[in-house]
Scaffold this motif. Structure first.
Motif, PDB file in Angstrom:
ATOM      1  N   GLY A  93       1.004  -1.111  -0.056  1.00 56.09           N
ATOM      2  CA  GLY A  93      -0.195   0.182  -0.052  1.00 56.09           C
ATOM      3  C   GLY A  93       0.923   1.174  -0.056  1.00 56.09           C
TER       4      GLY A  93
ATOM      5  N   LEU B 101      -5.388  -6.700  -9.660  1.00 60.33           N
ATOM      6  CA  LEU B 101      -6.446  -6.480  -8.648  1.00 60.33           C
ATOM      7  C   LEU B 101      -6.742  -7.636  -7.649  1.00 60.33           C
TER       8      LEU B 101
ATOM      9  N   VAL C  62      -3.730  -8.037  -5.393  1.00 61.70           N
ATOM     10  CA  VAL C  62      -3.716  -7.261  -4.340  1.00 61.70           C
ATOM     11  C   VAL C  62      -4.879  -7.685  -3.181  1.00 61.70           C
ATOM     12  N   ALA C  63      -5.904  -7.937  -3.778  1.00 57.72           N
ATOM     13  CA  ALA C  63      -6.805  -8.367  -2.825  1.00 57.72           C
ATOM     14  C   ALA C  63      -6.382  -9.753  -1.951  1.00 57.72           C
TER      15      ALA C  63
ATOM     16  N   HIS D  58      -9.798  -3.562   2.518  1.00 57.71           N
ATOM     17  CA  HIS D  58      -9.836  -2.314   1.855  1.00 57.71           C
ATOM     18  C   HIS D  58     -11.047  -1.491   1.933  1.00 57.71           C
TER      19      HIS D  58
ATOM     20  N   LEU E   4     -11.870  -1.290  -3.053  1.00 60.81           N
ATOM     21  CA  LEU E   4     -10.603  -1.975  -3.762  1.00 60.81           C
ATOM     22  C   LEU E   4     -11.078  -2.185  -5.368  1.00 60.81           C
TER      23      LEU E   4
ATOM     24  N   ASN F 160      -8.296   2.327  -7.561  1.00 61.31           N
ATOM     25  CA  ASN F 160      -7.609   2.485  -6.409  1.00 61.31           C
ATOM     26  C   ASN F 160      -6.455   1.708  -6.091  1.00 61.31           C
ATOM     27  N   VAL F 161      -5.741   1.288  -7.363  1.00 57.81           N
ATOM     28  CA  VAL F 161      -4.559   0.413  -7.443  1.00 57.81           C
ATOM     29  C   VAL F 161      -3.675   0.899  -8.420  1.00 57.81           C
TER      30      VAL F 161
ATOM     31  N   ALA G  64      -2.000  -0.563  -3.371  1.00 63.68           N
ATOM     32  CA  ALA G  64      -3.160  -0.009  -3.108  1.00 63.68           C
ATOM     33  C   ALA G  64      -3.423   1.464  -2.444  1.00 63.68           C
TER      34      ALA G  64
ATOM     35  N   PRO H 115      -8.056   3.639   0.992  1.00 62.16           N
ATOM     36  CA  PRO H 115      -8.813   2.583   1.316  1.00 62.16           C
ATOM     37  C   PRO H 115      -9.891   3.272   2.175  1.00 62.16           C
TER      38      PRO H 115
ATOM     39  N   GLU I 235     -14.905  -7.593  -0.357  1.00 66.88           N
ATOM     40  CA  GLU I 235     -13.770  -6.683  -0.712  1.00 66.88           C
ATOM     41  C   GLU I 235     -13.815  -6.543  -2.552  1.00 66.88           C
TER      42      GLU I 235
ATOM     43  N   SER J  32     -16.372  -4.653  -7.798  1.00 65.18           N
ATOM     44  CA  SER J  32     -15.408  -4.971  -8.764  1.00 65.18           C
ATOM     45  C   SER J  32     -15.652  -5.910  -9.932  1.00 65.18           C
TER      46      SER J  32
END
Length: 290
Positions: A78, A116, A119-120, A182, A185, A189-190, A199, A202, A212, A216
């Motif tokens: 982040g 994405l 990151v999650a 987050h 997300l 935002n990445v 990221a 948040p 999360e 998306s």
């Protein structure tokens, strides 16, 4: 997710930014983002290039949980937070060089989706301390549905409302252990930096892990006719399910509840005029499958 009444306005003009920059020994550059919620300035300080974010309202930012969330992330996952003022209306952060995933998605959606999801997945492995300090999503959603029911819903939308409310009850009753997420997300935002995806921005919520990446599944929201919606869900479902440890169907269900909340509970005009209303019937239908 809370109401914006009783939140005090704060100046975010160039003079206000200059005062904070002077106080924090920053050299201020251009304003790089100007939204209804905040303004962001590029600056230079002892840490090097920085981003100075000024929120327009006291209490509107939620930066207490957001900053705590970012500071709990391991290096490289982040954006780093350097400092924040007492009112949490000014935040100084690391400047990220790279390409936002929403830009990458315009030419390579598969790559943006995979990044994405990565990151999650990585956020889901973080052991957050003081989890009780993060606000829970489910009660906020439930309260919005309760308020909307008390106000009344147009008769021709009652079936959608009741289906979404029942679905929320089901999701709460069958929820796995909640974890810190987050909370916003998405591709927007990445940032893909030279060191990998990072990221930022948040909310810092506590929720069912499926929350999360639920929205998306269907973001961005333009041109979401039923066929496009089904295709988008099919393309992202397995990838996002693997990342969150949730089933594809649970992701769809949380997306349906979230869209219903926005359209039927929080819209200040006729829900049928809401830009997301056209997607609601198809999304609720898919949520009911299985």
């Amino acid at each position: 997710m809370g109401p914006d009444h009783m939140k005090l306005n704060v100046s975010t003009d160039d003079a206000a930014a200059a005062r904070i920059a002077h106080r924090w020994n920053l050299t201020l550059s251009d304003c790089v983002a100007d939204t209804p919620r905040a303004r962001v300035f590029r600056a230079t300080g002892a840490q090097g290039d920085c981003a100075l974010k000024l929120y327009r309202k006291v209490g509107a930012s939620g930066e207490g949980a957001a900053t705590q969330f970012l500071r709990a992330l391991p290096d490289g996952l982040g954006v780093r937070v350097y400092r924040m003022n007492t009112l949490r209306t000014a935040v100084l952060m690391e400047w990220l060089d790279g390409t936002p995933l929403d830009v990458i998605a315009q030419t390579d959606m598969a790559q943006a989706t995979a990044l994405l999801a990565q990151v999650a997945h990585d956020i889901g492995k973080v052991q957050f301390r003081r989890q009780f300090a993060y606000q829970r999503v489910a009660p906020l959603l439930f309260a919005d549905f309760a308020k909307a029911a008390k106000r009344g819903v147009p008769d021709d939308l009652a079936a959608y409302f009741n289906q979404a409310r029942s679905l929320l009850v089901h999701l709460i009753d069958t929820s796995p252990p909640e974890r810190v997420i987050h909370g916003d997300l998405g591709f927007q935002n990445v940032m893909l930096t030279p060191g990998g995806p990072r990221a930022f921005d948040p909310k810092g919520w506590r929720a069912d892990p499926a929350v999360e990446l639920a929205l998306s599944m269907i973001r961005p929201f333009e041109d979401l006719d039923p066929d496009t919606l089904s295709q988008r869900i099919a393309e992202r479902g397995a990838v996002f399910a693997d990342a969150t440890g949730a089933s594809q169907q649970r992701l769809i269900q949380w997306a349906a509840v979230s869209i219903a909340q926005q359209v039927l509970c929080r819209s200040r005009t006729d829900p049928r005029d809401h830009p997301l209303y056209p997607v609601l019937p198809s999304l609720l239908a898919q949520a009911a499958q299985g």
